[in-house]
Structure formats: structure tokens, C-alpha cells
Motif scaffolding. Structure first.
Motif, PDB file in Angstrom:
ATOM      1  N   VAL A 275      40.711  11.860  -1.598  1.00  0.00           N
ATOM      2  CA  VAL A 275      42.023  11.995  -0.961  1.00  0.00           C
ATOM      3  C   VAL A 275      41.976  11.395   0.444  1.00  0.00           C
ATOM      4  CG1 VAL A 275      43.916  13.555  -0.370  1.00  0.00           C
ATOM      5  CG2 VAL A 275      42.325  14.170  -2.209  1.00  0.00           C
ATOM      6  N   VAL A 276      42.886  10.453   0.682  1.00  0.00           N
ATOM      7  CA  VAL A 276      43.009   9.836   2.005  1.00  0.00           C
ATOM      8  C   VAL A 276      44.085  10.638   2.750  1.00  0.00           C
ATOM      9  CG1 VAL A 276      43.489   7.697   3.250  1.00  0.00           C
ATOM     10  CG2 VAL A 276      42.489   7.598   0.951  1.00  0.00           C
ATOM     11  N   VAL A 277      43.656  11.393   3.735  1.00  0.00           N
ATOM     12  CA  VAL A 277      44.572  12.325   4.405  1.00  0.00           C
ATOM     13  C   VAL A 277      45.204  11.642   5.621  1.00  0.00           C
ATOM     14  CG1 VAL A 277      44.761  14.596   5.512  1.00  0.00           C
ATOM     15  CG2 VAL A 277      43.112  14.238   3.665  1.00  0.00           C
ATOM     16  N   ARG A 283      54.229  11.092  11.037  1.00  0.00           N
ATOM     17  CA  ARG A 283      55.653  11.408  11.037  1.00  0.00           C
ATOM     18  C   ARG A 283      56.073  12.089   9.740  1.00  0.00           C
ATOM     19  NH1 ARG A 283      54.845   6.132  11.183  1.00  0.00           N
ATOM     20  NH2 ARG A 283      55.259   5.874  13.387  1.00  0.00           N
ATOM     21  N   GLY A 284      57.050  12.967   9.872  1.00  0.00           N
ATOM     22  CA  GLY A 284      57.599  13.639   8.701  1.00  0.00           C
ATOM     23  C   GLY A 284      56.618  14.619   8.074  1.00  0.00           C
ATOM     24  N   SER A 285      55.555  14.941   8.808  1.00  0.00           N
ATOM     25  CA  SER A 285      54.546  15.919   8.377  1.00  0.00           C
ATOM     26  C   SER A 285      54.071  15.728   6.940  1.00  0.00           C
ATOM     27  CB  SER A 285      55.035  17.352   8.595  1.00  0.00           C
ATOM     28  OG  SER A 285      55.934  17.720   7.582  1.00  0.00           O
ATOM     29  N   VAL A 286      53.842  14.486   6.533  1.00  0.00           N
ATOM     30  CA  VAL A 286      53.229  14.301   5.213  1.00  0.00           C
ATOM     31  C   VAL A 286      51.821  14.885   5.196  1.00  0.00           C
ATOM     32  CG1 VAL A 286      54.534  12.383   4.217  1.00  0.00           C
ATOM     33  CG2 VAL A 286      52.676  11.894   5.796  1.00  0.00           C
ATOM     34  N   HIS A 287      51.259  15.079   6.371  1.00  0.00           N
ATOM     35  CA  HIS A 287      49.908  15.657   6.435  1.00  0.00           C
ATOM     36  C   HIS A 287      49.832  16.965   5.658  1.00  0.00           C
ATOM     37  CE1 HIS A 287      46.864  18.327   8.342  1.00  0.00           C
ATOM     38  NE2 HIS A 287      46.104  17.260   8.141  1.00  0.00           N
ATOM     39  N   GLY A 288      50.756  17.882   5.966  1.00  0.00           N
ATOM     40  CA  GLY A 288      50.745  19.191   5.308  1.00  0.00           C
ATOM     41  C   GLY A 288      50.908  19.066   3.798  1.00  0.00           C
ATOM     42  N   LYS A 289      51.711  18.094   3.397  1.00  0.00           N
ATOM     43  CA  LYS A 289      51.939  17.921   1.955  1.00  0.00           C
ATOM     44  C   LYS A 289      50.678  17.422   1.261  1.00  0.00           C
ATOM     45  CE  LYS A 289      56.848  17.563   2.334  1.00  0.00           C
ATOM     46  NZ  LYS A 289      57.813  16.787   3.081  1.00  0.00           N
ATOM     47  N   VAL A 290      49.961  16.541   1.935  1.00  0.00           N
ATOM     48  CA  VAL A 290      48.723  16.029   1.321  1.00  0.00           C
ATOM     49  C   VAL A 290      47.651  17.125   1.292  1.00  0.00           C
ATOM     50  CG1 VAL A 290      46.889  14.286   1.491  1.00  0.00           C
ATOM     51  CG2 VAL A 290      49.260  13.625   1.888  1.00  0.00           C
ATOM     52  N   VAL A 291      47.609  17.947   2.333  1.00  0.00           N
ATOM     53  CA  VAL A 291      46.656  19.071   2.318  1.00  0.00           C
ATOM     54  C   VAL A 291      46.975  19.990   1.120  1.00  0.00           C
ATOM     55  CG1 VAL A 291      45.767  21.075   3.579  1.00  0.00           C
ATOM     56  CG2 VAL A 291      46.219  18.940   4.810  1.00  0.00           C
ATOM     57  N   SER A 292      48.269  20.221   0.853  1.00  0.00           N
ATOM     58  CA  SER A 292      48.643  21.020  -0.332  1.00  0.00           C
ATOM     59  C   SER A 292      48.164  20.357  -1.619  1.00  0.00           C
ATOM     60  CB  SER A 292      50.159  21.191  -0.433  1.00  0.00           C
ATOM     61  OG  SER A 292      50.650  21.804   0.712  1.00  0.00           O
ATOM     62  N   ASN A 293      48.275  19.017  -1.662  1.00  0.00           N
ATOM     63  CA  ASN A 293      47.802  18.306  -2.865  1.00  0.00           C
ATOM     64  C   ASN A 293      46.307  18.532  -3.083  1.00  0.00           C
ATOM     65  OD1 ASN A 293      49.951  15.509  -2.047  1.00  0.00           O
ATOM     66  ND2 ASN A 293      50.334  17.141  -3.526  1.00  0.00           N
ATOM     67  N   ASP A 313      41.234  20.198  11.087  1.00  0.00           N
ATOM     68  CA  ASP A 313      40.539  21.351  10.508  1.00  0.00           C
ATOM     69  C   ASP A 313      41.221  21.898   9.269  1.00  0.00           C
ATOM     70  OD1 ASP A 313      38.651  21.233  12.492  1.00  0.00           O
ATOM     71  OD2 ASP A 313      39.799  22.546  13.849  1.00  0.00           O
ATOM     72  N   ASP A 314      42.484  21.505   9.069  1.00  0.00           N
ATOM     73  CA  ASP A 314      43.237  22.056   7.930  1.00  0.00           C
ATOM     74  C   ASP A 314      42.589  21.736   6.583  1.00  0.00           C
ATOM     75  OD1 ASP A 314      44.948  22.708   9.940  1.00  0.00           O
ATOM     76  OD2 ASP A 314      46.519  21.274   9.403  1.00  0.00           O
ATOM     77  N   LEU A 322      33.424  15.984   2.902  1.00  0.00           N
ATOM     78  CA  LEU A 322      34.357  15.609   3.967  1.00  0.00           C
ATOM     79  C   LEU A 322      33.815  14.384   4.703  1.00  0.00           C
ATOM     80  CD1 LEU A 322      36.878  16.239   5.607  1.00  0.00           C
ATOM     81  CD2 LEU A 322      35.585  17.979   6.859  1.00  0.00           C
ATOM     82  N   ILE A 323      34.628  13.355   4.752  1.00  0.00           N
ATOM     83  CA  ILE A 323      34.247  12.131   5.464  1.00  0.00           C
ATOM     84  C   ILE A 323      35.189  11.996   6.661  1.00  0.00           C
ATOM     85  CG2 ILE A 323      34.019   9.613   5.300  1.00  0.00           C
ATOM     86  CD1 ILE A 323      33.743  10.072   2.186  1.00  0.00           C
ATOM     87  N   ARG A 324      34.617  11.962   7.840  1.00  0.00           N
ATOM     88  CA  ARG A 324      35.425  11.920   9.060  1.00  0.00           C
ATOM     89  C   ARG A 324      35.663  10.488   9.530  1.00  0.00           C
ATOM     90  NH1 ARG A 324      38.336  16.335  10.052  1.00  0.00           N
ATOM     91  NH2 ARG A 324      37.101  18.237  10.167  1.00  0.00           N
TER      92      ARG A 324
END
Ligand code: BG6
Length: 369
Positions: A275-277, A283-293, A313-314, A322-324
């Protein structure tokens, strides 16, 4: 000539900080202005552009997909991305005010060349983004922006790809500059961040030992899935393509938002999912949606391999691996997030005992349609 590396591909991956620096060289002025004298289209021609097509094949097509996000956002010109082999056969709407950006590392890909010729017949302006100096595609184009990545020997493109993406950013920013920038502050910040990309790529490359270990661990898998959203979607497609090309493992890239509309059915106990986070500040907080995925696929048994920004950290509770990567503005992130996927594919193929530089059935440049 492989400079101490086992494969040209590893050498070319390692050359990426320099290659990207060379793409930028001389093109960013001291005040953050874009200097693209070689783009021989007049300011008036560039102001008249009302539609852009980006046309390419394979990896270069993925660079084009990233270009769409950036160029539309910075210029507000509609951008369509199309596979060169499809483009001319569907009778696209083209005229003098259409800019067609053709992307080709080799400058010799026949599908891309035929698409270019078709667009030219319809009077569109053609801008080539190319690596091979003096090759056919730039010769037949109205203007060319060379990527200056240096020769790429491995069949699978790595530094070719990253430098194509960077060249697309330069074109987008240049168009925004010529046409009167709407997002003036943002563009200034982007230029500053472009200058940091070589250093960020080097940072990612310095931390690849866990990825090599993971690759050895994944060498016997039959399937890998790649998820991404926004510009992470083309990165997921590119990660999957690299794995198919090099390791002959079935791999698919998906738009993370589409997961629930079908592909989640593929997830089984132990299925590796990369998963590429997006950045938490995306923008548009897609971050949270990808974390849910990530949570969703993990709840169904997936083994999650997560590529996330430093300080995010989410994702930690849901990442089996985890790859940083360093913090980078959303639109520029593909230049850093693609790198671990290149290394992953290369090392999986190596672990399977395959010829990384010359995969079966593939050619570096395909000069038939
Ligand atoms: C393919 C190569 O045939 O052509 C790919 O195997 C490449 O690696 C694609 O991405 C497009 O090549 P080019 O030279 O037009 O960028």
C-alpha cells in the motif's frame, strides 16, 4: 561497466539521485522561475493551449498518469492521459490549441511515434519528453525536453521513469508560469521541494536493507497486489508492472478507493498487499481513507507492506512491514515512493534466480506497432 553492481538495473536505481539532479540542472532559476529555453513553443502558443494529451507506453504511461494530477492542478488545463497504442485508433479530438506531450525514454517506441504522427497531422503541438538524444520521437516533435538521465541499459525502466516524472513537473510549472500562475505560493514551495528530491531519493536508497530482506521473503509468492490513491495510484501500477516484468509474478495495481467495488474479493489469508500511503497532509484527507483500506485488507488476512511518510504513525498498527520515505509534497511524492518498489521487484527477481536486466519476452525499445 556495471560499476560493481550485480545488475545494470541496480546501478541505474542507485544513479537516480544524480539523474534527477541532472533533469533539474539549469532549469530552475535563482528566484524559483522555470528556465526551459529549449521548449521551442512561443509563449503565445503555450497560452493558447486549451487541452493537453499525454501519450506514452508502459512505464512512461505511468509517468503520464502522474503528470495529469500535477499539470491539471497547477495550470487548470484539462489533461487526458492515453496509451499510445489506443490513442489514434479512437479518433481523438485534436487541433492547433491541443498540446500533445509524448513521453518515451528511448524515443523510438513505434506505438508512441505513430500516435505523435497522428496528432501532428491534426495540427496539434507536440512536446516530447525523452532521454535518448536525437532519437526519432524528439526529431519529429515541435519541442523536446530531454531528461538527461544518461543511458539506461536494463530493460525495465527506473531512472528513465523518475526523470520523466520530474520533466513532467517542469512542463506543468512552466506552463503555469507562462500563463500566469494561479497558485503562486504553492508553485514557489514546489520548486524548493523539487531541489530536495535527489537528497530524498538518496535517503530512501540508504535504507533499503529491510526491503531486500522482505524481497527474499516474498520470492515464492504467486500474487502481489498494489494499492494507491491519487498520485499513489500510478505508483501502485508501476510497482505491479515492475514485478510482472522482472519476477514473472502476477501483480496488479489498484486505485485504493476501488477496493470495495471488486478487488477486495481477491484478498485471502496471507495475500501480500503493498500500500502506497499518501501524505497525512494530502488534500481531501485521502490519507485516512487509505489507512482504512489497510485495515480492511488486513482484517481479511492480507499481509500488509506499507510505504508511508516519516512521522505517519497512523499506519503503524496495521503494517506487517513498514517502509519509510521522507516527507515530500503530495504531487512530488511518486519520485520517492516508487524507489522502494523498484528495489523490491529487482530483489525478488534476483532471489528467484532470474535475469533482471533482460527479462524474457521483453525488449528495451519496441519498434513495431
Ligand atoms: C517497453 C519497455 O517495451 O516500452 C518498457 O519494455 C518501456 O520498459 C516501454 O516502459 C516504453 O518505452 P519508451 O522508450 O517509449 O519509454
Amino acid at each position: 561497466e556495471k560499476g560493481g553492481y550485480d545488475w545494470f538495473m541496480l546501478k541505474e536505481i542507485a544513479e537516480q539521485p544524480q539523474a534527477v539532479a541532472d533533469t533539474l540542472l539549469g532549469r530552475l532559476g535563482p528566484a524559483g522561475e522555470l528556465v526551459l529555453d529549449e521548449v521551442r513553443l512561443s509563449d503565445q502558443e503555450l497560452r493558447d493551449v486549451d487541452k493537453i494529451f499525454v501519450v506514452a507506453c508502459g512505464t512512461a504511461y505511468h509517468a503520464g498518469m502522474i503528470a495529469k494530477y500535477a499539470i491539471e492542478h497547477w495550470t487548470r488545463i484539462p489533461v487526458e492521459v492515453e496509451l499510445a497504442s489506443e490513442f489514434r485508433y479512437r479518433d481523438p479530438v485534436l487541433d492547433r490549441s491541443t498540446l500533445v506531450i509524448v513521453i518515451s525514454q528511448s524515443g523510438e517506441t513505434m506505438d508512441t511515434l505513430m500516435a505523435l504522427r497522428h496528432a501532428k497531422e491534426q495540427k496539434a503541438r507536440i512536446l516530447a519528453i525523452c532521454n535518448a538524444n536525437g532519437s526519432t520521437i524528439p526529431r519529429e516533435s515541435d519541442a523536446v525536453l530531454y531528461t538527461h538521465a544518461g543511458p539506461e541499459v536494463a530493460v525495465a525502466s527506473t531512472k528513465g521513469f523518475l526523470t520523466q516524472v520530474v520533466a513532467c513537473y517542469l512542463v506543468g510549472l512552466f506552463l503555469a508560469q507562462v500563463r500566469g500562475v494561479k497558485y503562486a505560493d504553492e508553485v514557489g514551495a514546489i520548486v524548493e521541494n523539487l531541489r530536495k528530491l535527489p537528497e530524498h531519493i538518496a535517503t530512501v536508497l540508504d535504507e533499503m536493507e529491510p526491503v531486500r530482506e522482505l524481497a527474499r521473503n516474498l520470492a515464492d509468492e504467486n500474487t502481489l497486489l498494489f494499492l494507491g490513491r491519487h498520485v499513489g495510484f500510478p505508483v501502485a501500477l508501476e510497482g505491479a508492472l515492475k514485478l510482472k516484468e522482472l519476477a514473472y509474478i502476477h501483480a496488479e495495481g489498484f486505485a485504493a478507493g476501488e477496493l470495495k467495488h471488486g478487488s477486495i474479493a481477491l484478498i485471502d489469508q496471507g495475500t501480500p498487499v503493498v500500500v502506497v500511503v499518501p501524505s497525512p497532509v494530502s488534500r481531501g484527507s485521502v490519507h485516512g481513507k487509505v489507512v482504512s483500506n489497510i485495515q480492511e485488507v488486513r482484517a481479511r488476512g492480507a499481509r500488509t507492506i506499507v510505504i508511508a511518510e516519516d512521522g505517519d504513525d497512523d499506519v503503524v498498527p496495521y503494517a506487517d512491514h513498514l517502509i519509510r520515505v521522507p516527507r515530500t509534497p503530495t504531487l512530488l511524492a511518486p519520485v520517492v515512493t516508487t524507489v522502494p518498489l523498484q528495489v523490491l521487484a529487482c530483489e525478488i527477481a534476483s532471489a528467484r534466480g532470474l535475469d533482471v536486466d533482460q527479462p524474457r519476452n521483453l525488449a528495451k525499445s519496441v519498434t513495431v506497432e
